[in-house]
Each structure stands twice: as C-alpha cells, then as structure tokens.
Design a protein around this motif. Structure first.
Motif, PDB file in Angstrom:
ATOM      1  N   THR A  21      26.166  50.901  21.867  1.00  0.00           N
ATOM      2  CA  THR A  21      25.162  50.954  20.804  1.00  0.00           C
ATOM      3  C   THR A  21      24.155  52.055  21.086  1.00  0.00           C
ATOM      4  N   ALA A  22      23.688  52.124  22.319  1.00  0.00           N
ATOM      5  CA  ALA A  22      22.720  53.163  22.700  1.00  0.00           C
ATOM      6  C   ALA A  22      23.332  54.557  22.565  1.00  0.00           C
ATOM      7  N   GLN A  23      24.604  54.698  22.907  1.00  0.00           N
ATOM      8  CA  GLN A  23      25.278  55.993  22.790  1.00  0.00           C
ATOM      9  C   GLN A  23      25.391  56.426  21.329  1.00  0.00           C
ATOM     10  N   VAL A  41      32.718  36.658  30.854  1.00  0.00           N
ATOM     11  CA  VAL A  41      33.301  37.812  30.175  1.00  0.00           C
ATOM     12  C   VAL A  41      32.415  38.228  28.999  1.00  0.00           C
ATOM     13  N   ALA A  42      31.829  37.257  28.319  1.00  0.00           N
ATOM     14  CA  ALA A  42      30.934  37.568  27.206  1.00  0.00           C
ATOM     15  C   ALA A  42      29.719  38.366  27.683  1.00  0.00           C
ATOM     16  N   LEU A  43      29.229  38.069  28.875  1.00  0.00           N
ATOM     17  CA  LEU A  43      28.106  38.839  29.436  1.00  0.00           C
ATOM     18  C   LEU A  43      28.511  40.294  29.665  1.00  0.00           C
ATOM     19  N   MET A  44      29.703  40.499  30.219  1.00  0.00           N
ATOM     20  CA  MET A  44      30.194  41.856  30.445  1.00  0.00           C
ATOM     21  C   MET A  44      30.340  42.590  29.113  1.00  0.00           C
ATOM     22  N   ARG A  45      30.930  41.915  28.150  1.00  0.00           N
ATOM     23  CA  ARG A  45      31.150  42.534  26.842  1.00  0.00           C
ATOM     24  C   ARG A  45      29.825  42.902  26.195  1.00  0.00           C
ATOM     25  N   ALA A  46      28.843  42.020  26.295  1.00  0.00           N
ATOM     26  CA  ALA A  46      27.521  42.300  25.713  1.00  0.00           C
ATOM     27  C   ALA A  46      26.888  43.522  26.364  1.00  0.00           C
ATOM     28  N   VAL A  63      24.186  50.232  13.633  1.00  0.00           N
ATOM     29  CA  VAL A  63      24.740  50.863  14.821  1.00  0.00           C
ATOM     30  C   VAL A  63      25.402  49.816  15.714  1.00  0.00           C
ATOM     31  N   ALA A  64      24.777  48.646  15.844  1.00  0.00           N
ATOM     32  CA  ALA A  64      25.358  47.586  16.678  1.00  0.00           C
ATOM     33  C   ALA A  64      26.716  47.141  16.131  1.00  0.00           C
ATOM     34  N   ARG A 100      33.478  40.437  39.827  1.00  0.00           N
ATOM     35  CA  ARG A 100      33.838  41.689  40.492  1.00  0.00           C
ATOM     36  C   ARG A 100      34.557  42.632  39.530  1.00  0.00           C
ATOM     37  N   GLU A 101      35.525  42.116  38.782  1.00  0.00           N
ATOM     38  CA  GLU A 101      36.274  42.953  37.859  1.00  0.00           C
ATOM     39  C   GLU A 101      35.396  43.439  36.703  1.00  0.00           C
ATOM     40  N   ALA A 102      34.500  42.588  36.224  1.00  0.00           N
ATOM     41  CA  ALA A 102      33.579  42.986  35.151  1.00  0.00           C
ATOM     42  C   ALA A 102      32.633  44.083  35.632  1.00  0.00           C
TER      43      ALA A 102
END
Length: 194
Positions: free
Chosen positions: A121-123, A109-114, A143-144, A50-52
């Motif tokens: 990266t896209a920005q 959390v790693a999924l959220m961070r990714a 860029v990544a 939920r927080e992510a």
C-alpha cells in the motif's frame, strides 16, 4: 530442528506430522524437541513465524528504494517469487498448511499478510504521489484495495506455480505484466469505468 519441522509440516500437514518424525528428521531426540519447544503447537507457531519473517524480509530487501515505481514493483515481486520458489516448503507451510489448520495458526499468517499489504500500500501510494497528475487514483479505487488485489494475486500465482517448472522470475514477470498495465494506466489517469 526448525528446518526439519518446516519440511515435515509442509509435506505431511500439521495433523499428520508427528514429533517423533520431526525429531528423527532433525537428528535429535524427541525430548530435545520438547525441551526447546513445549508442544507441537509451539513448534508449528515457531515455524510459521520464522518463514513469515523470512518472506517479509526478502520482499523488503528486494525493493529498490528511490527507483521508479515500475522498478520497485518489479523488484518486490521478484523478491517474493524467488523466495517462494527457493523455499517451497516454507511457502506451503504459510500458504496452505497454516491457513487450513485454523486458529491460532491462521492468525499468524494473517499478521504476515497484513504487514505485506501495508508495505505494498505504501509503495503504491508513493508511486501515485510521484506522478504529475492531481488525482492518479480515481475516487472509489482505494490504494489499499489495489494492494490487497496485488498481494492476493501474488499468493495465488505462487500457490499455482509451486511444484511446477516455472521459475520465480517467470511468475514475477507474469504478474508484473498483468498488474503494471493496470497500475500504469491509473497513474496516467486512464480509468476503466463500467
């Protein structure tokens, strides 16, 4: 119930928090907590997700599509820092508690961070494409990698600034001044070399 759980986990830590105190904070019975979420692990995972989701949505909603690159970076950083400042328990849960408890929570959390890194990266890539330079990002400077550095810096600054009197806007301005100076130079073709 999730609000009470997030606050309890953030303040007491996963291991120290009990289902009894979460139920009491939520104003419900312990069996009711178990009825909705079968275990403490499932409750903690639901809080993380939920927080992510809320943090990711806040960042995406803050970025102004079609705005100049610096404005998009500023609005994204402002969205991140204002959200973490407004939801300190949620940020503590994501940044400190979920990462230190270990798997499977750190993976959440790693999924959220990714997802956030992919968005940043896209920005940055879009900003580079919008320049009039043939090669705004030099060879060897992916860029990544820039996105990972920016996200890591934002996380670190939010962690450092939590509990302080600094506002989300102040933290966003600090990182914007630090990051944009370098990114703007890259976009102009000004590259530092050792």
């Amino acid at each position: 119930m999730l609000d009470a759980a997030v606050a309890t986990f953030a303040r007491r830590g996963y291991r120290s928090a009990s289902m009894d105190e979460i139920a009491e904070a939520a104003g419900v019975s312990k069996p009711l907590v178990y009825l909705y979420l079968n275990s403490k692990d499932e409750l903690f995972t639901a809080c993380i997700r939920r927080e992510a989701d809320a943090l990711t949505a806040a960042i995406r909603a803050a970025v102004e599509p079609g705005a100049p690159a610096d404005r998009q970076l500023w609005s994204g950083l402002l969205g991140f820092f204002e959200h973490t400042a407004a939801h300190p328990d949620g940020w503590t849960l994501l940044h400190t508690q979920a990462r230190t408890v270990g798997e499977p929570f750190a993976a959440e959390v790693a999924l959220m961070r990714a997802e956030i890194v992919e968005f940043v990266t896209a920005q940055i890539a879009a900003a580079a494409r919008d320049t009039d330079r043939a090669d705004p990002i030099p060879a060897g400077c992916e860029v990544a990698a820039l996105a990972h550095a920016l996200v890591g810096a934002a996380e670190s600054l939010a962690g450092w600034g939590s509990g302080s009197e600094r506002s989300g806007r102040e933290n966003a301005a600090t990182l914007m001044n630090f990051a944009w100076s370098g990114l703007a130079n890259l976009m102009r073709g000004e590259h530092w070399t050792p």
